[in-house]
Design a protein around this motif. Structure first.
Motif, mmCIF file in Angstrom:
data_model
loop_
_atom_site.group_PDB
_atom_site.id
_atom_site.type_symbol
_atom_site.label_atom_id
_atom_site.label_comp_id
_atom_site.label_asym_id
_atom_site.label_seq_id
_atom_site.Cartn_x
_atom_site.Cartn_y
_atom_site.Cartn_z
ATOM 1 N N ASP A 9 -27.732 30.156 -8.877
ATOM 2 C CA ASP A 9 -27.544 30.943 -10.101
ATOM 3 C C ASP A 9 -26.193 31.653 -10.088
ATOM 4 N N GLN A 10 -25.805 32.166 -8.923
ATOM 5 C CA GLN A 10 -24.506 32.843 -8.834
ATOM 6 C C GLN A 10 -23.357 31.870 -9.035
ATOM 7 N N ARG A 11 -23.488 30.669 -8.491
ATOM 8 C CA ARG A 11 -22.449 29.659 -8.705
ATOM 9 C C ARG A 11 -22.340 29.308 -10.188
ATOM 10 N N SER A 12 -23.485 29.126 -10.835
ATOM 11 C CA SER A 12 -23.485 28.798 -12.266
ATOM 12 C C SER A 12 -22.841 29.916 -13.085
ATOM 13 N N GLU A 13 -23.128 31.159 -12.732
ATOM 14 C CA GLU A 13 -22.544 32.294 -13.451
ATOM 15 C C GLU A 13 -21.030 32.338 -13.278
ATOM 16 N N MET A 14 -20.540 32.067 -12.079
ATOM 17 C CA MET A 14 -19.101 32.052 -11.855
ATOM 18 C C MET A 14 -18.426 30.940 -12.647
ATOM 19 N N LEU A 15 -19.056 29.773 -12.693
ATOM 20 C CA LEU A 15 -18.500 28.663 -13.466
ATOM 21 C C LEU A 15 -18.459 28.989 -14.947
ATOM 22 N N ARG A 16 -19.530 29.617 -15.485
ATOM 23 C CA ARG A 16 -19.554 30.000 -16.903
ATOM 24 C C ARG A 16 -18.459 31.012 -17.196
ATOM 25 N N THR A 17 -18.232 31.944 -16.277
ATOM 26 C CA THR A 17 -17.232 32.992 -16.494
ATOM 27 C C THR A 17 -15.831 32.405 -16.641
ATOM 28 N N GLY A 19 -15.251 29.290 -17.545
ATOM 29 C CA GLY A 19 -15.256 28.225 -18.542
ATOM 30 C C GLY A 19 -15.303 26.825 -17.982
ATOM 31 N N ALA A 20 -15.886 26.657 -16.812
ATOM 32 C CA ALA A 20 -16.015 25.328 -16.204
ATOM 33 C C ALA A 20 -17.476 24.908 -16.191
ATOM 34 N N GLY A 21 -17.714 23.627 -16.426
ATOM 35 C CA GLY A 21 -19.083 23.138 -16.440
ATOM 36 C C GLY A 21 -19.624 22.830 -15.059
ATOM 37 N N SER A 22 -18.717 22.478 -14.149
ATOM 38 C CA SER A 22 -19.122 22.145 -12.785
ATOM 39 C C SER A 22 -17.950 22.372 -11.843
ATOM 40 N N VAL A 23 -18.221 22.313 -10.557
ATOM 41 C CA VAL A 23 -17.152 22.461 -9.571
ATOM 42 C C VAL A 23 -16.146 21.321 -9.715
ATOM 43 N N ASP A 24 -16.634 20.128 -10.073
ATOM 44 C CA ASP A 24 -15.727 18.986 -10.243
ATOM 45 C C ASP A 24 -14.687 19.239 -11.325
ATOM 46 N N ASP A 25 -15.046 20.050 -12.333
ATOM 47 C CA ASP A 25 -14.086 20.351 -13.407
ATOM 48 C C ASP A 25 -12.856 21.070 -12.878
ATOM 49 N N LEU A 26 -13.003 21.792 -11.781
ATOM 50 C CA LEU A 26 -11.871 22.526 -11.214
ATOM 51 C C LEU A 26 -10.798 21.584 -10.679
ATOM 52 N N PHE A 27 -11.171 20.342 -10.425
ATOM 53 C CA PHE A 27 -10.235 19.363 -9.867
ATOM 54 C C PHE A 27 -9.931 18.228 -10.851
ATOM 55 N N SER A 28 -10.221 18.460 -12.117
ATOM 56 C CA SER A 28 -10.079 17.392 -13.111
ATOM 57 C C SER A 28 -8.627 16.991 -13.350
ATOM 58 N N ASP A 29 -7.681 17.865 -13.056
ATOM 59 C CA ASP A 29 -6.268 17.546 -13.286
ATOM 60 C C ASP A 29 -5.657 16.717 -12.165
ATOM 61 N N LEU A 30 -6.391 16.531 -11.078
ATOM 62 C CA LEU A 30 -5.870 15.727 -9.982
ATOM 63 C C LEU A 30 -5.856 14.248 -10.359
ATOM 64 N N PRO A 31 -4.814 13.525 -10.008
ATOM 65 C CA PRO A 31 -4.794 12.074 -10.285
ATOM 66 C C PRO A 31 -5.858 11.370 -9.443
ATOM 67 N N ALA A 32 -6.357 10.249 -9.951
ATOM 68 C CA ALA A 32 -7.425 9.525 -9.260
ATOM 69 C C ALA A 32 -7.021 9.119 -7.843
ATOM 70 N N SER A 33 -5.737 8.847 -7.667
ATOM 71 C CA SER A 33 -5.272 8.410 -6.352
ATOM 72 C C SER A 33 -5.398 9.506 -5.296
ATOM 73 N N ALA A 34 -5.499 10.745 -5.751
ATOM 74 C CA ALA A 34 -5.588 11.853 -4.808
ATOM 75 C C ALA A 34 -7.022 12.297 -4.560
ATOM 76 N N VAL A 35 -7.955 11.655 -5.223
ATOM 77 C CA VAL A 35 -9.363 12.035 -5.095
ATOM 78 C C VAL A 35 -10.067 11.078 -4.144
ATOM 79 N N LEU A 36 -10.811 11.623 -3.198
ATOM 80 C CA LEU A 36 -11.546 10.808 -2.236
ATOM 81 C C LEU A 36 -12.680 10.069 -2.950
ATOM 82 N N ASP A 37 -12.716 8.778 -2.783
ATOM 83 C CA ASP A 37 -13.766 7.954 -3.389
ATOM 84 C C ASP A 37 -14.781 7.585 -2.314
ATOM 85 N N GLY A 38 -15.863 8.302 -2.274
ATOM 86 C CA GLY A 38 -16.865 8.055 -1.257
ATOM 87 C C GLY A 38 -17.054 9.269 -0.364
ATOM 88 N N LYS A 39 -17.840 9.104 0.668
ATOM 89 C CA LYS A 39 -18.141 10.225 1.544
ATOM 90 C C LYS A 39 -17.146 10.302 2.709
#
Length: 445
Positions: A9-17, A19-39
Motif C-alpha cells: 500500500d505504501q509503494r502504491s501511494e508513493m507511485l500515485r503521488t 504520477g507513476a502507474g508502476s515501478v517500471d514506468d520510472l524506467f520508461s525513458d530508457l532505450p530497449a538496448s539498456a534494459v535487461l531482457d530476462g532474469k
C-alpha cells in the motif's frame, strides 16, 4: 539495508503521488538496448538465517586487522580508536548532516568543526585551518595550487619520499592546470639537498616535503624551508597529526602550509578510506585557501555562535575567482578526529605516539639482530622503518600471513631501485610478545 519496511500500500501511494502507474514506468525513458531482457543470473532465494550464515562465511575469508596482528602501514595505520568515537559520530545529528549550507541552524556541526580547526592549528603551529578535505593526497595538490596562485609561478618541486599516491594525485591535478611538477630524489631515506638546490629557481612556486615521509624517516624541515624561501617559494610540509604530538610543529620550523591525511587520529583503517585531509596555513595566505573556515562570534544578543567565515570556493563565488572547485569536506571523519583528540588529550596522544616510536625502534633492532635483515636508512624515524632482506618481501609476508600476521609493504612496487626493501609499521597497539613473534616468523624460524 537488511530490511525495507515499505508495504504494498505504501509503494502504491508513493507511485500515485509522483504520477507513476508502476515501478517500471520510472524506467520508461530508457532505450530497449539498456534494459535487461530476462532474469539476472543469480542463485535461488535463501532464508534469512541461511543468507546470514552464507554472508558470514564469505566475510570470514577476508583478512583483517581485528583477527590478524598488523605490521602494515604505508599511509594507513592500525592505531587505537576508543569506542566512544564511533558512538558520538553515529548520533543522527552528526552522521546525517552533509555539510552546513545553512550555518545558522547548524550550530552543533559548526562548533565541532571549529574545535577541530583549533586542534589542527595547535598541532601544526599554523594560524588557520580549513574544515577538512577529502584526503591527504588531494590536500597536497590543493596546497600546490594555492602556492602557484600566490606566487604567480608554475613549477612545483616535490620530494620523491612523499607518499606515491600523493605524488600521483598531484601529477594528475597539475596536468590540467599547466603546472610543471619536478620530483627531487632522496639520499639515505630523506630528501637529497644537493638535488633540491640544483632545481631551485625563481620559477619555483613551492617545495613539498613529507615528514615523517613515506619511509618513516624524519626530514630537516627547518633547513628545507630556508632553501625554499631563498628563492621566495612557499614551503609545504606534509605531516601526520599523531606524530605532531611529539615532533616540533612545522609552522615553527618555517612551513607556509601544513597538510596531510588525518587517519591516524580517530579514524579506523576503513579498507583504505574514507579518511580526511587536513589543511593549515598562515593568515597571510588564508584567502587563497581552498574549502571553508568556521569562525566564532557573538550574535545580536551577545550569545556565542559559529559562522562560516570564509567560503572561497566555486559554489559560493564566481568560478573564475574561486580558489578551488572542491565541493565538500569530510566533516564526519574530521569530527571523529576531534572527538579522538579531545578524549586522548595532548598527553594521551603523546603517549600513543611515543609508544609507536619506541616500539618501531625495538622492532627494527630485533630484525637486524637476527642477521637476516639490514637497515636501509640510518636516520631517525617515526612508527615506520625500512629494512633489506635477501628474501623477497612477498615470500616473508606469505609466511607471516599463514601465522596470523599482516606483514609490511614491498617498496619495490613504487621504488624499483629498492629491491627487497620492506616497509614495516609498528603502532602503540603492538605488544612486545607480538613484535618478538613477528621477528621470529619473519626470519623463518
Amino acid at each position: 539495508m537488511r530490511y525495507i519496511p515499505n508495504t504494498d500500500d505504501q509503494r502504491s501511494e508513493m507511485l500515485r503521488t509522483i504520477g507513476a502507474g508502476s515501478v517500471d514506468d520510472l524506467f520508461s525513458d530508457l532505450p530497449a538496448s539498456a534494459v535487461l531482457d530476462g532474469k539476472l543470473d543469480l542463485p535461488e532465494p535463501m532464508s534469512e538465517m541461511g543468507l546470514m550464515k552464507h554472508l558470514n562465511e564469505l566475510a570470514g575469508r577476508n583478512v583483517d586487522a581485528c583477527s590478524q596482528t598488523c605490521f602494515l602501514g604505508a599511509g594507513v595505520y592500525d592505531h587505537f580508536v576508543p569506542l566512544v568515537v564511533d558512538h558520538i559520530i553515529s548520533r543522527e545529528e552528526f552522521t546525517t548532516s552533509y555539510t552546513p549550507y545553512q550555518p545558522e541552524i547548524s550550530q552543533g556541526t559548526l562548533q565541532a568543526i571549529f574545535e577541530y580547526q583549533s586542534m589542527v592549528c595547535s598541532l601544526t603551529g599554523m594560524e588557520v585551518a580549513n574544515a577538512s578535505m577529502y584526503d591527504g593526497a588531494s590536500s597536497i595538490a590543493e596546497a600546490a595550487f594555492m602556492a602557484c596562485a600566490s606566487t604567480k609561478r608554475n613549477v612545483v618541486l616535490v620530494a620523491r619520499s612523499v607518499h606515491p599516491h600523493g605524488r600521483a594525485v598531484l601529477e594528475t591535478y597539475a596536468s590540467l592546470r599547466g603546472i610543471t611538477v619536478k620530483e627531487i630524489g632522496y639520499s639515505d631515506g630523506t630528501l637529497d639537498m644537493g638535488d633540491l638546490k640544483g632545481n631551485l629557481s625563481d620559477e619555483v612556486a613551492a617545495v613539498i616535503v613529507q615528514s615523517p615521509n613515506f619511509f618513516g624517516s624524519l626530514e630537516d624541515l627547518k633547513a628545507l624551508a630556508d632553501e625554499a624561501h631563498s628563492v621566495k617559494a612557499l614551503f609545504i610540509a606534509v605531516s601526520d597529526l599523531l606524530a605532531l604530538s611529539v615532533l616540533e610543529a612545522p609552522g615553527r620550523l618555517g612551513a607556509d602550509v601544513v597538510v596531510g591525511d588525518g587517519q591516524s587520529v580517530g579514524n579506523a583503517m576503513n579498507f583504505g578510506g574514507p579518511h580526511f585531509g587536513f589543511f593549515a596555513t598562515t593568515q597571510k595566505l588564508m584567502r587563497k585557501m581552498p574549502g571553508r573556515i568556521v569562525g566564532e562570534t557573538l550574535d545580536r544578543n551577545g550569545k556565542k555562535c559559529y559562522v562560516l567565515t570564509l567560503q572561497a570556493r566555486e559554489q559560493h563565488i564566481r568560478r573564475e575567482k574561486a580558489s578551488s572547485n572542491i565541493c565538500s569536506n569530510h566533516s564526519l571523519n574530521a569530527l571523529a578526529s576531534a572527538v579522538h583528540m579531545s578524549l586522548m588529550g595532548l598527553s594521551g596522544m603523546k603517549e600513543a605516539a611515543s609508544q609507536s616510536l619506541l616500539k618501531a625502534a625495538y622492532g627494527k633492532e630485533r630484525l637486524i639482530e637476527t642477521g637476516s635483515f639490514r637497515s636501509a636508512f640510518d636516520g631517525p624515524f617515526f612508527r615506520e622503518f625500512v629494512v633489506f632482506s635477501d628474501e623477497a618481501p612477498r615470500s616473508i609476508n606469505d609466511r607471516l600471513l599463514s601465522e596470523g600476521m599482516i606483514g609490511g609493504y614491498d617498496l619495490s612496487n613504487d621504488y624499483p631501485e629498492l629491491e627487497n626493501a620492506w616497509l614495516v609499521a609498528v603502532t602503540e597497539k603492538r605488544t612486545k610478545d607480538e613484535i618478538d613473534r613477528f621477528v621470529s616468523v619473519a626470519r623463518g624460524e
